[in-house]
Design a protein around this motif. Structure first.
Motif, short mmCIF file in Angstrom:
data_model
loop_
_atom_site.label_atom_id
_atom_site.label_comp_id
_atom_site.label_asym_id
_atom_site.label_seq_id
_atom_site.Cartn_x
_atom_site.Cartn_y
_atom_site.Cartn_z
N ALA A 109 -2.70 8.86 -2.52
CA ALA A 109 -1.69 8.42 -1.76
C ALA A 109 -2.22 8.10 -0.15
CB ALA A 109 -0.52 9.52 -1.64
N SER A 110 -2.88 9.33 0.24
CA SER A 110 -3.58 9.17 1.64
C SER A 110 -4.55 8.03 1.69
CB SER A 110 -4.26 10.43 1.88
OG SER A 110 -4.90 10.47 3.25
N TYR A 111 -5.30 7.73 0.49
CA TYR A 111 -6.34 6.80 0.56
C TYR A 111 -5.54 5.32 0.81
CZ TYR A 111 -10.17 3.89 -1.24
OH TYR A 111 -11.21 2.80 -1.22
N LEU A 112 -4.41 5.19 -0.34
CA LEU A 112 -3.80 4.06 -0.27
C LEU A 112 -3.14 3.73 1.24
CD1 LEU A 112 -2.47 3.85 -3.86
CD2 LEU A 112 -4.28 2.27 -2.84
N MET A 113 -2.60 4.51 1.64
CA MET A 113 -1.84 4.53 2.95
C MET A 113 -2.78 4.09 4.19
SD MET A 113 1.20 7.30 3.12
CE MET A 113 2.27 7.26 1.98
N GLY A 114 -3.95 4.82 3.97
CA GLY A 114 -5.04 4.40 4.89
C GLY A 114 -5.49 2.92 4.91
N SER A 170 0.85 -1.17 0.13
CA SER A 170 -0.01 -0.09 0.01
C SER A 170 0.94 1.23 -0.12
CB SER A 170 -1.02 0.01 1.26
OG SER A 170 -1.72 -1.03 1.42
N VAL A 171 2.04 1.20 0.63
CA VAL A 171 2.89 2.51 0.89
C VAL A 171 3.51 2.34 -0.60
CG1 VAL A 171 4.85 3.34 1.87
CG2 VAL A 171 3.07 2.35 3.30
N LEU A 172 4.14 1.49 -1.08
CA LEU A 172 4.63 1.50 -2.35
C LEU A 172 3.75 2.17 -3.43
CD1 LEU A 172 6.78 -1.80 -2.31
CD2 LEU A 172 7.78 0.65 -1.94
N ALA A 173 2.52 1.49 -3.41
CA ALA A 173 1.55 1.90 -4.36
C ALA A 173 0.88 3.50 -4.36
CB ALA A 173 0.43 1.05 -4.45
N SER A 174 1.09 3.87 -3.12
CA SER A 174 0.98 5.47 -3.09
C SER A 174 2.28 6.48 -3.35
CB SER A 174 0.65 5.56 -1.29
OG SER A 174 1.72 5.40 -0.62
N ILE A 175 3.30 5.77 -3.35
CA ILE A 175 4.34 6.79 -3.86
C ILE A 175 4.27 7.55 -5.02
CG2 ILE A 175 6.79 6.87 -4.26
CD1 ILE A 175 7.36 4.89 -2.07
N PRO A 176 3.72 6.72 -6.14
CA PRO A 176 3.71 7.57 -7.33
C PRO A 176 2.56 8.65 -7.07
CG PRO A 176 3.64 5.38 -7.97
CD PRO A 176 4.00 5.51 -6.44
N PHE A 177 1.61 8.66 -6.49
CA PHE A 177 0.56 9.50 -6.43
C PHE A 177 0.99 10.75 -5.79
CE2 PHE A 177 -1.81 5.62 -7.09
CZ PHE A 177 -2.59 6.05 -8.29
N LEU A 178 1.97 10.75 -4.80
CA LEU A 178 2.64 11.75 -4.07
C LEU A 178 3.31 12.72 -5.11
CD1 LEU A 178 4.43 10.13 -1.09
CD2 LEU A 178 2.36 11.12 -1.09
N PHE A 179 3.48 12.47 -6.62
CA PHE A 179 4.14 13.35 -7.42
C PHE A 179 3.10 13.63 -8.57
CE2 PHE A 179 7.36 10.54 -5.67
CZ PHE A 179 8.31 11.70 -4.92
N VAL A 180 1.96 13.47 -8.38
CA VAL A 180 0.86 13.75 -9.21
C VAL A 180 0.74 15.21 -9.29
CG1 VAL A 180 -1.58 13.85 -9.77
CG2 VAL A 180 -0.32 11.87 -9.30
#
Length: 489
Positions: free
Chosen positions: A152-157, A69-79
């Motif tokens: 990113a927040s959704y996936l980490m949650g 979940s954390v890895l999947a959220s990383i790309p969305f941090l740079f959207v």
């Protein structure tokens, strides 16, 4: 594959397709994702080796979901963000939504696993699980109103929620056991008196005199400070019987059965060995001999333990279990007199042990040894159920095994014994089929048996214990029974 099952596989397909379109991805990915979801579900529920690994390694699964979940959220941090940047309230909202979905997803997965262990249908829970997956995609921020910057927040949650549910459930099962062991040991250490006192029956000390090193070692043992305890035990140059029992218990917990046996042998030969604690030493010796597959010596050590202390609860239970393991699951008719007599013996032993458990207050050294078995009320219930199984009371035994697994899903023994129950059920089905009767439960018993035996093996991890060895033997027995050319099931 049933029509209902096909429908449940197709349930998330429209939402997956919508998800693909909203993110401007190739449409063929819809089929790829639907197939991937179906394949994962099939492997997790229809392949007993995979299912057993997932059930036995829940902590690894929870951590994997968290990391992914954390890895999947990383790309969305740079959207890139257009318009108003996301506020703290918005980020918390999507994090909480993800947590709720994560908790629900794990609850449904555990419910499916519980149904599989019972041999019941999982169609409803499969549908609910795919419905939760659909909800996960529908809530995913992927449109203009909720931009993907929130993803990113959704996936980490989601990962946090999945992990949080594991932690809470794990605490429920572990806190009570650890608190019970630790509290009993700590209370009994604190309550040691300056002089020995005898129980009402005159057998065994109620409170034993402790040296400073013994009290310190027992405190570390109660608090599970294993490394510190090992260092202090190795550094101690003045061995005592209490320290030897603590050391052997620690070695058993770590799966070092040969070392535990050597520790007990050394203490039994020491001139200063306490006679009132020899029953626990012989019990430890019997447990270690059993784990190293020395049956004859194991039974001699158990007899010696009961001879030293006829009211040793753990020795009575262990003796009943070891005798029961050598009895046939379904004896041939007419039942031999030797089998009948041993059935009566194990019932007497387990009933006597249960009576002692209800009336005998906990003793310090008993509690120390119990933790190395580990001996909880679940252990007693499982032992009682196994004795009932070998005594011919199959239906009631299965209910008790299932209850043990529900109460303590990390205890390997009930899984092993439920696997043996399934083998007994298959033998009965095969015998009935030979008389021209048909039974629809054969497939269910075979599936549950394989699953339970694999779980028992995985829960033992690297320990080469008696439980692990017997589970592997039962798997071979089950395979031979199923593949018997004279009448395969």
């Amino acid at each position: 594959m049933s029509f209902v099952r096909i429908l449940t596989y197709l349930l998330p397909a429209p939402v997956i397709h919508l998800f693909i379109l909203e993110n401007h991805l190739p449409e063929y990915l819809t089929l790829v994702l639907v197939f991937a979801v179906g394949a994962c579900e099939y492997l997790a529920t229809a392949r007993p080796q995979v299912t057993a690994w997932l059930i036995a390694n829940r902590v690894i699964v929870a951590r994997m979901v968290m990391v992914l979940s954390v890895l999947a959220s990383i790309p969305f941090l740079f959207v890139p963000i257009s318009g108003r940047p996301p506020g703290i309230t918005d980020l918390l909202q999507f994090a909480l939504q993800g947590m709720v979905v994560g908790v629900i997803m794990r609850m449904l997965i555990l419910a499916m696993f519980a149904r599989l262990l019972k041999g019941a249908s999982v169609e409803v829970y499969r549908g609910l699980l795919f419905l939760a997956l659909t909800m996960f995609l529908l809530l995913f921020p992927m449109n203009s109103y909720h931009p993907r910057a929130y993803a990113a927040s959704y996936l980490m949650g989601f990962g946090v929620g999945f992990m949080l549910h594991y932690v809470v459930r794990r605490r429920e099962h572990k806190r009570a056991q650890e608190a019970r062991y630790g509290r009993h040991i700590a209370e009994l250490v604190a309550g040691t008196q300056a002089e020995d006192t005898q129980n009402a029956d005159g057998i065994g000390p109620r409170a034993i005199v402790l040296q400073t090193t013994e009290a310190r070692a027992l405190k570390d043992y109660a608090e599970q400070r294993w490394r510190r305890l090992e260092r202090s035990l190795e550094a101690n140059r003045h061995p005592t019987t209490v320290l030897a029992i603590v050391k052997a218990s620690l070695q058993r917990i770590k799966g070092r059965y040969a070392e535990a046996r050597n520790t007990v042998d050394t203490e039994l030969q020491r001139p200063g060995c306490r006679s009132d604690l020899k029953a626990f030493l012989y019990l430890h010796l019997a447990l270690s001999l059993g784990d190293t597959d020395l049956k004859d010596d194991m039974h001699k050590a158990l007899d010696k333990a009961l001879e030293t202390d006829p009211k040793c609860l753990l020795a009575l239970v262990t003796k009943a279990l070891r005798i029961a393991e050598d009895l046939p699951l379904v004896p041939e008719e007419p039942v031999e007199q030797d089998v009948v007599s041993r059935r009566g013996e194990i019932l007497k032993l387990i009933w006597r042990a249960q009576g002692l458990h209800e009336t005998t207050p906990p003793e310090l050294v008993t509690t120390v040894v119990e933790r190395a078995v580990p001996m909880t009320w679940t252990f007693l219930l499982d032992s009682y159920a196994y004795v009932l199984l070998k005594a011919g009371h199959h239906k009631f035994a299965r209910v008790l095994f299932t209850q043990c697994i529900y109460e303590d899903p990390y205890f390997s023994s009930p899984y092993l014994h439920l696997g043996e129950w399934c083998i007994a059920d298959l033998q009965k089905v095969k015998s009935a089929s030979a008389r021209g009767l048909k039974h629809g439960r054969a497939r269910r018993s075979r599936r549950i048996g394989v699953l339970c035996l694999y779980i028992a093996i995985h829960l033992e991890k690297k320990r080469q214990s008696l439980t692990r060895r017997r589970a592997q033997e039962m798997l071979d027995t089950l395979e031979d029974l199923v593949m018997d050319p004279e009448g395969p099931i």
